[in-house]
Design a protein around this motif. Structure first.
Motif, PDB file in Angstrom:
ATOM      1  N   ARG A  82       0.840  -1.197   0.000  1.00 48.81           N
ATOM      2  CA  ARG A  82       0.000   0.000   0.000  1.00 48.81           C
ATOM      3  C   ARG A  82       0.883   1.258   0.000  1.00 48.81           C
ATOM      4  O   ARG A  82       0.576   2.251  -0.652  1.00 48.81           O
ATOM      5  N   TRP A  83       1.984   1.179   0.752  1.00 50.21           N
ATOM      6  CA  TRP A  83       2.912   2.324   0.776  1.00 50.21           C
ATOM      7  C   TRP A  83       3.514   2.538  -0.611  1.00 50.21           C
ATOM      8  O   TRP A  83       3.608   3.671  -1.095  1.00 50.21           O
ATOM      9  N   ALA A  84       3.929   1.446  -1.275  1.00 48.52           N
ATOM     10  CA  ALA A  84       4.508   1.564  -2.611  1.00 48.52           C
ATOM     11  C   ALA A  84       3.496   2.148  -3.587  1.00 48.52           C
ATOM     12  O   ALA A  84       3.839   2.969  -4.456  1.00 48.52           O
ATOM     13  N   ALA A  85       2.202   1.756  -3.466  1.00 45.82           N
ATOM     14  CA  ALA A  85       1.171   2.315  -4.349  1.00 45.82           C
ATOM     15  C   ALA A  85       1.007   3.807  -4.106  1.00 45.82           C
ATOM     16  O   ALA A  85       0.808   4.591  -5.049  1.00 45.82           O
ATOM     17  N   ARG A  86       1.118   4.242  -2.841  1.00 42.21           N
ATOM     18  CA  ARG A  86       0.973   5.670  -2.539  1.00 42.21           C
ATOM     19  C   ARG A  86       2.147   6.459  -3.112  1.00 42.21           C
ATOM     20  O   ARG A  86       1.975   7.564  -3.628  1.00 42.21           O
ATOM     21  N   VAL A  87       3.340   5.884  -3.057  1.00 40.86           N
ATOM     22  CA  VAL A  87       4.506   6.561  -3.646  1.00 40.86           C
ATOM     23  C   VAL A  87       4.373   6.622  -5.160  1.00 40.86           C
ATOM     24  O   VAL A  87       4.714   7.632  -5.800  1.00 40.86           O
ATOM     25  N   ALA A  92       1.754   6.967  -6.926  1.00 38.88           N
ATOM     26  CA  ALA A  92       0.813   8.002  -7.348  1.00 38.88           C
ATOM     27  C   ALA A  92       1.529   9.311  -7.616  1.00 38.88           C
ATOM     28  O   ALA A  92       1.104  10.094  -8.482  1.00 38.88           O
ATOM     29  N   ASP A  93       2.588   9.590  -6.894  1.00 36.47           N
ATOM     30  CA  ASP A  93       3.341  10.831  -7.096  1.00 36.47           C
ATOM     31  C   ASP A  93       4.531  10.618  -8.015  1.00 36.47           C
ATOM     32  O   ASP A  93       4.857  11.492  -8.822  1.00 36.47           O
ATOM     33  N   ARG A  94       5.186   9.453  -7.869  1.00 40.71           N
ATOM     34  CA  ARG A  94       6.404   9.198  -8.637  1.00 40.71           C
ATOM     35  C   ARG A  94       6.297   7.794  -9.234  1.00 40.71           C
ATOM     36  O   ARG A  94       6.688   6.802  -8.604  1.00 40.71           O
ATOM     37  N   PRO A  95       5.771   7.697 -10.409  1.00 42.37           N
ATOM     38  CA  PRO A  95       5.458   6.380 -10.980  1.00 42.37           C
ATOM     39  C   PRO A  95       6.669   5.459 -11.075  1.00 42.37           C
ATOM     40  O   PRO A  95       6.603   4.289 -10.686  1.00 42.37           O
ATOM     41  N   ALA A 111       7.620  -1.037  -5.422  1.00 37.86           N
ATOM     42  CA  ALA A 111       6.649  -2.125  -5.296  1.00 37.86           C
ATOM     43  C   ALA A 111       7.310  -3.469  -5.564  1.00 37.86           C
ATOM     44  O   ALA A 111       7.039  -4.470  -4.869  1.00 37.86           O
ATOM     45  N   ALA A 112       8.214  -3.518  -6.570  1.00 36.87           N
ATOM     46  CA  ALA A 112       8.918  -4.765  -6.865  1.00 36.87           C
ATOM     47  C   ALA A 112       9.807  -5.178  -5.696  1.00 36.87           C
ATOM     48  O   ALA A 112       9.856  -6.357  -5.312  1.00 36.87           O
ATOM     49  N   ARG A 154      20.872   0.102  -2.973  1.00 37.24           N
ATOM     50  CA  ARG A 154      21.119   0.947  -4.143  1.00 37.24           C
ATOM     51  C   ARG A 154      19.927   1.798  -4.521  1.00 37.24           C
ATOM     52  O   ARG A 154      20.070   2.819  -5.191  1.00 37.24           O
ATOM     53  N   HIS A 155      18.719   1.392  -4.089  1.00 42.69           N
ATOM     54  CA  HIS A 155      17.518   2.112  -4.503  1.00 42.69           C
ATOM     55  C   HIS A 155      17.500   3.518  -3.904  1.00 42.69           C
ATOM     56  O   HIS A 155      17.737   3.698  -2.707  1.00 42.69           O
ATOM     57  N   ARG A 156      17.191   4.482  -4.758  1.00 42.01           N
ATOM     58  CA  ARG A 156      17.065   5.867  -4.324  1.00 42.01           C
ATOM     59  C   ARG A 156      15.730   6.413  -4.791  1.00 42.01           C
ATOM     60  O   ARG A 156      15.276   6.120  -5.906  1.00 42.01           O
ATOM     61  N   PRO A 157      15.028   7.181  -3.981  1.00 41.33           N
ATOM     62  CA  PRO A 157      13.727   7.756  -4.362  1.00 41.33           C
ATOM     63  C   PRO A 157      13.866   8.620  -5.615  1.00 41.33           C
ATOM     64  O   PRO A 157      14.870   9.317  -5.793  1.00 41.33           O
TER      65      PRO A 157
END
Length: 641
Positions: free
Chosen positions: A592-597, A599-602, A609-610, A638-641
């Motif tokens: 749910r958190w990944a879906a909310r992110v 919405a702003d940053r596809p 989400a992955a 390694r993941h960065r917003p």
């Protein structure tokens, strides 16, 4: 028990034994230390036979009985050290290793019965650290916990120390302290050098060679000259021909009348433990704090035995007159001499009295005292190399040997004065002091121990006369440079090192050993709380202890969560999003958190989400390999917003 674990166990046991050995007499400390090494070497391949262990134990107990006879703290601690030195002889299994470490932990705590200094504390902390590491290694060898590196094990033990530190500090500072303990501390079986209520020829020798601190003094305002630094202790009245003894019956009477010369000196004295109620004060004390009093002869006393470092705020001043009217019983006591001893000295004193003629009593007595000092200045010398005393020691000193140190000079002078009809007594204490330039305080050492005389003169009362100073003032007032503490073999560089070390020890005494019930009650005075009672302290301690326990529980729980590298990487990823205002709420599911992110940053949301699906699979479904888990951790990092 494996070789590495055995080495670690033996090292922990040696570290536990070391601080205790340093507090035992040198012969026992060195003997037990070398014995422990020999036992470890002899029993490394196989346990030592029981008969041999029994024989070694008997020899160790015999050595303790010879060096520390009687029953007391020294004897008990020496026996503990002996048994711990022999314990490695029967250590071979994991159970034996645990037993050795557990037994060894008694040694550093027993050390605090003999010394509470910072060195003992640091050695004890190091011993406990090594003991915990050894226990952790034994648990790992037995399969109870996972094997970790030496660095990881050390970090874990240090974390345990850090977890318990707040609670320990709260208990030290806030747990209500009693003015006196519920139990009495057992007596020491080995006497340590210090002032005594008796003085026998040769009795001060060990004390004069001991440079350890006796007291530290801080003056407020005027400071007396070195020639005025006489620190009054026991006053000795009774003489049996060999030994001078203190008049304990005079403790029941108030201090004699004394008229002081001026305001005198205001000072604070930090007294090392004496294990009796005897105090010292600058001659003469005019004001003593609560818990202290002066007897008839101005001997300073405490109302209770001093087992720890004690602090006293006092005032002293030189007298103009001191007991100008001497009661007849005290006069008779100050003139008494045992019959049949020192006939030549008695004859000389009576001769001087006859030669004084019909002069006024006061002038005649003063002239006789000055005549004795002139004789001492002319014919006598100071030395510590004195043969054993004979039956008529004063005669031998005055007429044959003419060499000695303070106890010989003072004893002979008082006997000569009494034989001349002049009331006199011996006063013991310390003379001189060394000023530490770092702390600006004065250090009185045990080697400053001294004995002088007091004679009673009409209209003046008791007057101090120091016959030793007439011969060797440098030995009395500490004015020669080669007596500076810390100077060994002419190495001046050691003097600043000693000054710094003694200053640190003074701070330790002040903030740790000197923290008593009285200081605890005024602990929060800077915050406007003048004095806290026992109930208020208990409530405050309970509140802070609860906070400390809660903090410990939170850290432990947090540590359990952070122990998994996958969770650490996931929480670090959440923290990066939180800094951008897109953090996950505590109740929010990862998808749910990944879906909310998203919405702003596809693009970021899809990748997030992955990663969230992979983390869920890793946490709740079996991972194919360790490599797959490490790859997931790398991707999270390694993941960065």
């Amino acid at each position: 028990m494996g070789r590495a674990a055995r080495v670690q166990v033996q090292l922990a046991a040696a570290a536990c034994l070391l601080p205790l050995l340093l507090q035992l007499p040198a012969s026992l400390g060195i003997g037990f230390g070398l014995g422990a090494l020999a036992v470890i070497a002899a029993s490394w391949r196989r346990p030592m036979p029981a008969l041999l262990r029994l024989m070694l134990g008997g020899c160790a107990l015999l050595a303790v009985a010879l060096v520390a006879p009687g029953i007391g703290r020294d004897t008990a601690c020496a026996v503990l050290a002996a048994m711990l030195a022999l314990k490695p002889a029967e250590t071979s299994t994991l159970r034996d290793g645990r037993s050795l470490v557990g037994f060894g932990l008694f040694a550093p705590f027993a050390t605090f019965l003999l010394d509470q200094g910072p060195i003992s504390l640091l050695l004890a902390l190091a011993a406990v650290l090594l003991a915990l590491l050894a226990l952790q290694r034994l648990a790992a060898d037995e399969g109870e916990v996972a094997q970790v590196s030496a660095r990881g094990a050390t970090v874990g033990v240090v974390r345990l120390f850090a977890l318990g530190l707040p609670l320990a500090l709260a208990a030290f500072w806030l747990f209500p302290r009693l003015p006196t303990p519920l139990w009495g501390l057992p007596q020491r079986s080995i006497a340590t050098p210090g002032l005594s209520d008796t003085m026998t020829p040769g009795g001060m020798f060990d004390l004069l060679l001991d440079d350890s601190p006796a007291a530290r003094v801080q003056f407020f305002g005027a400071t007396p000259a070195p020639q005025q630094m006489y620190w009054r202790g026991p006053v000795l009245w009774d003489f049996d021909g060999r030994t001078w003894r203190q008049a304990h019956d005079l403790q029941r009477y108030p201090a004699a009348p004394m008229q002081s010369a001026g305001a005198g000196w205001d000072y604070r004295i930090d007294l090392e433990p004496t294990e009796n109620s005897q105090l010292i004060a600058l001659d003469l004390p005019t004001q003593l704090p609560d818990g202290a009093y002066a007897s008839r002869d101005y001997t300073p006393w405490a109302t209770a035995a001093q087992y720890n470092v004690s602090r006293w705020r006092m005032r002293s001043a030189p007298p103009v007159s001191f007991e100008a009217d001497l009661p007849p019983p005290l006069r008779a006591r100050a003139l008494a001499l045992p019959p049949g001893y020192n006939p030549r000295t008695v004859a000389l004193g009576r001769q001087w009295r006859r030669e004084a003629g019909s002069a006024a009593r006061g002038r005649a007595d003063a002239a006789i005292a000055e005549r004795a000092l002139a004789m001492i200045r002319r014919d006598f010398a100071y030395t510590l190399n004195v043969p054993p005393a004979g039956r008529n020691e004063v005669d031998d000193f005055l007429f044959d040997r003419k060499e000695g140190y303070c106890e010989h000079f003072s004893s002979a002078f008082v006997v000569l004065m009494r034989a001349s009809g002049i009331p006199a007594r011996v006063v013991t204490g310390y003379a001189g002091a060394y000023r530490n330039p770092i702390g600006g305080y004065w250090l009185v050492r045990k080697s400053d121990a001294h004995a002088w005389a007091e004679v009673w003169l009409p209209a003046r009362g008791w007057v101090r006369v120091d016959p030793t100073a007439a011969v060797a003032p440098e030995r009395v007032y500490d004015t020669i440079a080669d007596r500076q503490p810390g100077r060994i073999a002419g190495l001046d560089a050691l003097v600043p090192v000693f000054n710094a070390g003694d200053w640190l020890r003074r701070g330790w005494n002040d903030f740790v050993l000197g923290f008593n019930a009285q200081r605890q009650q005024s602990l929060l005075k800077p915050l406007g709380l003048d004095k806290l009672g026992a109930s208020a302290l208990a409530a405050l301690f309970g509140a802070i202890a609860a906070l400390a326990l809660a903090w410990m529980a939170w850290l432990i729980a947090r540590g359990e969560r952070q122990r998994d590298p996958l969770l650490r990487a996931w929480h670090a990823l959440e923290a990066r999003y939180r800094r951008l205002g897109r953090g996950r709420a505590p109740h929010e599911a990862a998808q749910r958190w990944a879906a909310r992110v998203a919405a702003d940053r596809p693009r970021a949301g899809e990748h997030l989400a992955a990663l969230a699906r992979r983390v869920s699979d890793a946490r709740y479904a079996p991972i194919a390999s360790r490599e797959a888990l490490r790859e997931l951790v790398r991707d999270l990092r390694r993941h960065r917003p």
